[in-house]
Design a protein around this motif. Structure first.
Motif, PDB file in Angstrom:
ATOM      1  N   VAL A  20      30.872   1.902   0.626  1.00  0.00           N
ATOM      2  CA  VAL A  20      30.647   1.077   1.810  1.00  0.00           C
ATOM      3  C   VAL A  20      29.200   0.615   1.948  1.00  0.00           C
ATOM      4  O   VAL A  20      28.891  -0.197   2.827  1.00  0.00           O
ATOM      5  CB  VAL A  20      31.059   1.831   3.103  1.00  0.00           C
ATOM      6  CG1 VAL A  20      32.514   2.246   3.030  1.00  0.00           C
ATOM      7  CG2 VAL A  20      30.162   3.040   3.349  1.00  0.00           C
ATOM      8  N   ALA A  21      28.309   1.126   1.093  1.00  0.00           N
ATOM      9  CA  ALA A  21      26.895   0.775   1.236  1.00  0.00           C
ATOM     10  C   ALA A  21      26.244   0.647  -0.130  1.00  0.00           C
ATOM     11  O   ALA A  21      26.646   1.325  -1.081  1.00  0.00           O
ATOM     12  CB  ALA A  21      26.165   1.839   2.063  1.00  0.00           C
ATOM     13  N   PRO A  22      25.215  -0.195  -0.243  1.00  0.00           N
ATOM     14  CA  PRO A  22      24.539  -0.407  -1.539  1.00  0.00           C
ATOM     15  C   PRO A  22      23.488   0.647  -1.838  1.00  0.00           C
ATOM     16  O   PRO A  22      22.448   0.355  -2.441  1.00  0.00           O
ATOM     17  CB  PRO A  22      23.903  -1.784  -1.363  1.00  0.00           C
ATOM     18  CG  PRO A  22      23.571  -1.849   0.085  1.00  0.00           C
ATOM     19  CD  PRO A  22      24.688  -1.109   0.795  1.00  0.00           C
ATOM     20  N   VAL A  23      23.719   1.879  -1.426  1.00  0.00           N
ATOM     21  CA  VAL A  23      22.726   2.940  -1.561  1.00  0.00           C
ATOM     22  C   VAL A  23      23.223   3.971  -2.573  1.00  0.00           C
ATOM     23  O   VAL A  23      24.377   4.400  -2.528  1.00  0.00           O
ATOM     24  CB  VAL A  23      22.448   3.622  -0.203  1.00  0.00           C
ATOM     25  CG1 VAL A  23      21.274   4.598  -0.333  1.00  0.00           C
ATOM     26  CG2 VAL A  23      22.162   2.592   0.877  1.00  0.00           C
ATOM     27  N   VAL A  24      22.342   4.369  -3.467  1.00  0.00           N
ATOM     28  CA  VAL A  24      22.627   5.408  -4.456  1.00  0.00           C
ATOM     29  C   VAL A  24      21.638   6.543  -4.227  1.00  0.00           C
ATOM     30  O   VAL A  24      20.420   6.332  -4.227  1.00  0.00           O
ATOM     31  CB  VAL A  24      22.480   4.876  -5.894  1.00  0.00           C
ATOM     32  CG1 VAL A  24      22.637   6.007  -6.913  1.00  0.00           C
ATOM     33  CG2 VAL A  24      23.494   3.762  -6.156  1.00  0.00           C
ATOM     34  N   PHE A  25      22.159   7.740  -4.010  1.00  0.00           N
ATOM     35  CA  PHE A  25      21.313   8.908  -3.807  1.00  0.00           C
ATOM     36  C   PHE A  25      21.227   9.693  -5.116  1.00  0.00           C
ATOM     37  O   PHE A  25      22.243   9.947  -5.762  1.00  0.00           O
ATOM     38  CB  PHE A  25      21.873   9.789  -2.688  1.00  0.00           C
ATOM     39  CG  PHE A  25      21.798   9.142  -1.331  1.00  0.00           C
ATOM     40  CD1 PHE A  25      20.666   9.281  -0.541  1.00  0.00           C
ATOM     41  CD2 PHE A  25      22.849   8.358  -0.867  1.00  0.00           C
ATOM     42  CE1 PHE A  25      20.579   8.662   0.701  1.00  0.00           C
ATOM     43  CE2 PHE A  25      22.776   7.738   0.379  1.00  0.00           C
ATOM     44  CZ  PHE A  25      21.640   7.892   1.160  1.00  0.00           C
ATOM     45  N   ASN A  26      19.999  10.053  -5.470  1.00  0.00           N
ATOM     46  CA  ASN A  26      19.759  10.735  -6.739  1.00  0.00           C
ATOM     47  C   ASN A  26      18.976  12.018  -6.483  1.00  0.00           C
ATOM     48  O   ASN A  26      17.920  11.990  -5.847  1.00  0.00           O
ATOM     49  CB  ASN A  26      18.951   9.815  -7.671  1.00  0.00           C
ATOM     50  CG  ASN A  26      18.615  10.477  -8.987  1.00  0.00           C
ATOM     51  OD1 ASN A  26      19.450  11.147  -9.592  1.00  0.00           O
ATOM     52  ND2 ASN A  26      17.388  10.293  -9.460  1.00  0.00           N
ATOM     53  N   SER A  27      19.509  13.148  -6.962  1.00  0.00           N
ATOM     54  CA  SER A  27      18.829  14.440  -6.808  1.00  0.00           C
ATOM     55  C   SER A  27      18.596  15.029  -8.199  1.00  0.00           C
ATOM     56  O   SER A  27      19.391  15.829  -8.697  1.00  0.00           O
ATOM     57  CB  SER A  27      19.663  15.391  -5.945  1.00  0.00           C
ATOM     58  OG  SER A  27      18.971  16.603  -5.732  1.00  0.00           O
ATOM     59  N   PRO A  28      17.480  14.653  -8.851  1.00  0.00           N
ATOM     60  CA  PRO A  28      17.272  15.043 -10.241  1.00  0.00           C
ATOM     61  C   PRO A  28      16.647  16.419 -10.452  1.00  0.00           C
ATOM     62  O   PRO A  28      16.613  16.910 -11.576  1.00  0.00           O
ATOM     63  CB  PRO A  28      16.331  13.950 -10.754  1.00  0.00           C
ATOM     64  CG  PRO A  28      15.511  13.586  -9.559  1.00  0.00           C
ATOM     65  CD  PRO A  28      16.442  13.708  -8.383  1.00  0.00           C
ATOM     66  N   HIS A  29      16.135  17.036  -9.382  1.00  0.00           N
ATOM     67  CA  HIS A  29      15.384  18.283  -9.542  1.00  0.00           C
ATOM     68  C   HIS A  29      16.006  19.474  -8.832  1.00  0.00           C
ATOM     69  O   HIS A  29      15.363  20.515  -8.716  1.00  0.00           O
ATOM     70  CB  HIS A  29      13.956  18.101  -9.022  1.00  0.00           C
ATOM     71  CG  HIS A  29      13.081  17.255  -9.887  1.00  0.00           C
ATOM     72  ND1 HIS A  29      11.877  16.726  -9.459  1.00  0.00           N
ATOM     73  CD2 HIS A  29      13.235  16.840 -11.169  1.00  0.00           C
ATOM     74  CE1 HIS A  29      11.326  16.024 -10.434  1.00  0.00           C
ATOM     75  NE2 HIS A  29      12.140  16.066 -11.480  1.00  0.00           N
ATOM     76  N   SER A  30      17.238  19.338  -8.339  1.00  0.00           N
ATOM     77  CA  SER A  30      17.836  20.434  -7.568  1.00  0.00           C
ATOM     78  C   SER A  30      18.776  21.307  -8.397  1.00  0.00           C
ATOM     79  O   SER A  30      19.426  22.202  -7.864  1.00  0.00           O
ATOM     80  CB  SER A  30      18.578  19.880  -6.350  1.00  0.00           C
ATOM     81  OG  SER A  30      19.556  18.926  -6.750  1.00  0.00           O
ATOM     82  N   GLY A  31      18.844  21.072  -9.713  1.00  0.00           N
ATOM     83  CA  GLY A  31      19.742  21.850 -10.558  1.00  0.00           C
ATOM     84  C   GLY A  31      19.362  23.324 -10.605  1.00  0.00           C
ATOM     85  O   GLY A  31      18.182  23.674 -10.642  1.00  0.00           O
ATOM     86  N   ARG A  32      20.352  24.178 -10.621  1.00  0.00           N
ATOM     87  CA  ARG A  32      20.118  25.624 -10.637  1.00  0.00           C
ATOM     88  C   ARG A  32      21.081  26.360 -11.562  1.00  0.00           C
ATOM     89  O   ARG A  32      21.393  27.536 -11.356  1.00  0.00           O
ATOM     90  CB  ARG A  32      20.161  26.183  -9.221  1.00  0.00           C
ATOM     91  CG  ARG A  32      21.332  25.712  -8.368  1.00  0.00           C
ATOM     92  CD  ARG A  32      21.104  26.056  -6.894  1.00  0.00           C
ATOM     93  NE  ARG A  32      22.130  25.492  -6.031  1.00  0.00           N
ATOM     94  CZ  ARG A  32      22.050  24.279  -5.484  1.00  0.00           C
ATOM     95  NH1 ARG A  32      21.003  23.508  -5.727  1.00  0.00           N
ATOM     96  NH2 ARG A  32      23.010  23.836  -4.689  1.00  0.00           N
TER      97      ARG A  32
END
Length: 298
Positions: A20-32
């Motif tokens: 519904v929105a042109p937004v992409v969220f990226n979390s590249p450093h939260s891996g555990r």
């Protein structure tokens, strides 16, 4: 060399049922997810090696797919591979073999021990017992780094194709800045590479949401945006990128890495941000008239 993640995904794309929105969220450093082979190569205990994590940031932004926007998140830890660097930003002192001129061995990030394969974690603690082989670097970079960025580019291209606009929100956390009680240290740092990677009104909106919650917001200092912000942010082609750094003390204990009593409040604030970005006309806000075909060509 067999991938350290041969039996589990190294990262994950979580898509909404309906975009519904042109937004992409990226979390590249939260891996555990720490591979056993990697831990065996490391000289640090399990808590020390986690000091580089943007711990729980993927959880803070975890509602995005439920609200109509995709979330790309790493499962591999930053100490293992940093996709917010150039693909071959390597420290020559870390490897058995000499590194040729095709590698970027002299960047400030490499000098700090924080290249694509980090040499140290927080407080300058060395990670490895012994030097690595280039085969190990290739396994991580060719097997994980490149597919990760291909997935991120795909999400942004899909956004541009559907909406004529793509907005990358690069999601991070930072150590508490300054000493306790010091005045005017920011809780949030927004990075747009000094106004070059994201439309100003969009950055203003994000700042307003955090500031209205009583948080201190700074721009570009000390974090102006890393490789992802710089590489994908092309406002003139309809693709915007904004890095968000959230001070860890707001939602967790920085020593034990345990969530604190304010975790849910910060998560609710981030959800308010997501809802706002998903609910407004970002094309009008950004003042973009770029056609999808032009943007997709970038």
């Amino acid at each position: 060399m067999r991938s350290d993640y041969w039996d589990q995904p190294a990262f994950e794309t979580i898509r909404p049922r309906r975009l519904v929105a042109p937004v992409v969220f990226n979390s590249p450093h939260s891996g555990r997810v720490y591979p056993e082979r990697f831990l065996a190569m490391a000289r640090l205990d399990h808590l020390s090696i986690r000091q580089s994590e943007d711990a729980y940031v993927d959880e803070l932004f975890g509602r995005a797919p439920h609200l109509g926007a995709p979330l790309l998140r790493a499962h591999f830890p930053r100490a293992y591979l940093d996709v917010n660097r150039e693909p071959w930003e390597l420290d020559p002192t870390m490897f058995v073999e000499p590194l040729s001129d095709r590698f970027n061995t002299s960047s400030p990030r490499v000098a700090a021990g924080l290249g694509t394969l980090a040499r140290v974690v927080a407080e300058n603690k060395p990670i490895y017992r012994e030097r690595l082989t280039l085969e190990d670097a290739r396994m991580r970079i060719e097997g994980i780094y490149h597919p990760y960025h291909a997935a991120l580019q795909k999400l942004l291209s899909e956004s541009v194709a559907k909406f004529g606009l793509g907005v990358l929100i690069d999601c991070h956390s930072m150590p508490r800045l300054g000493r306790h009680g010091e005045r005017a240290t920011p809780d949030i740092v927004l990075g747009d590479r000094y106004g070059t990677t994201c439309a100003g009104p969009l950055v203003d909106l994000v700042e307003t949401i955090f500031a209205s919650a009583g948080l201190r917001v700074a721009r570009n200092r000390p974090y102006a945006g890393g490789f992802c912000t710089r590489a994908y942010g092309r406002p003139q082609h309809g693709v915007h990128a904004l890095q968000i750094e959230i001070s860890r003390h707001l939602y967790m204990n920085e020593v034990t890495l345990e969530k604190n009593a304010d975790f849910d409040a910060i998560k609710s604030l981030v959800e308010r941000l997501i809802i706002t970005l998903a609910g407004i006309d970002l094309v009008a806000l950004a003042g973009i008239s770029t056609l999808p075909e032009q943007a997709a060509a970038e």
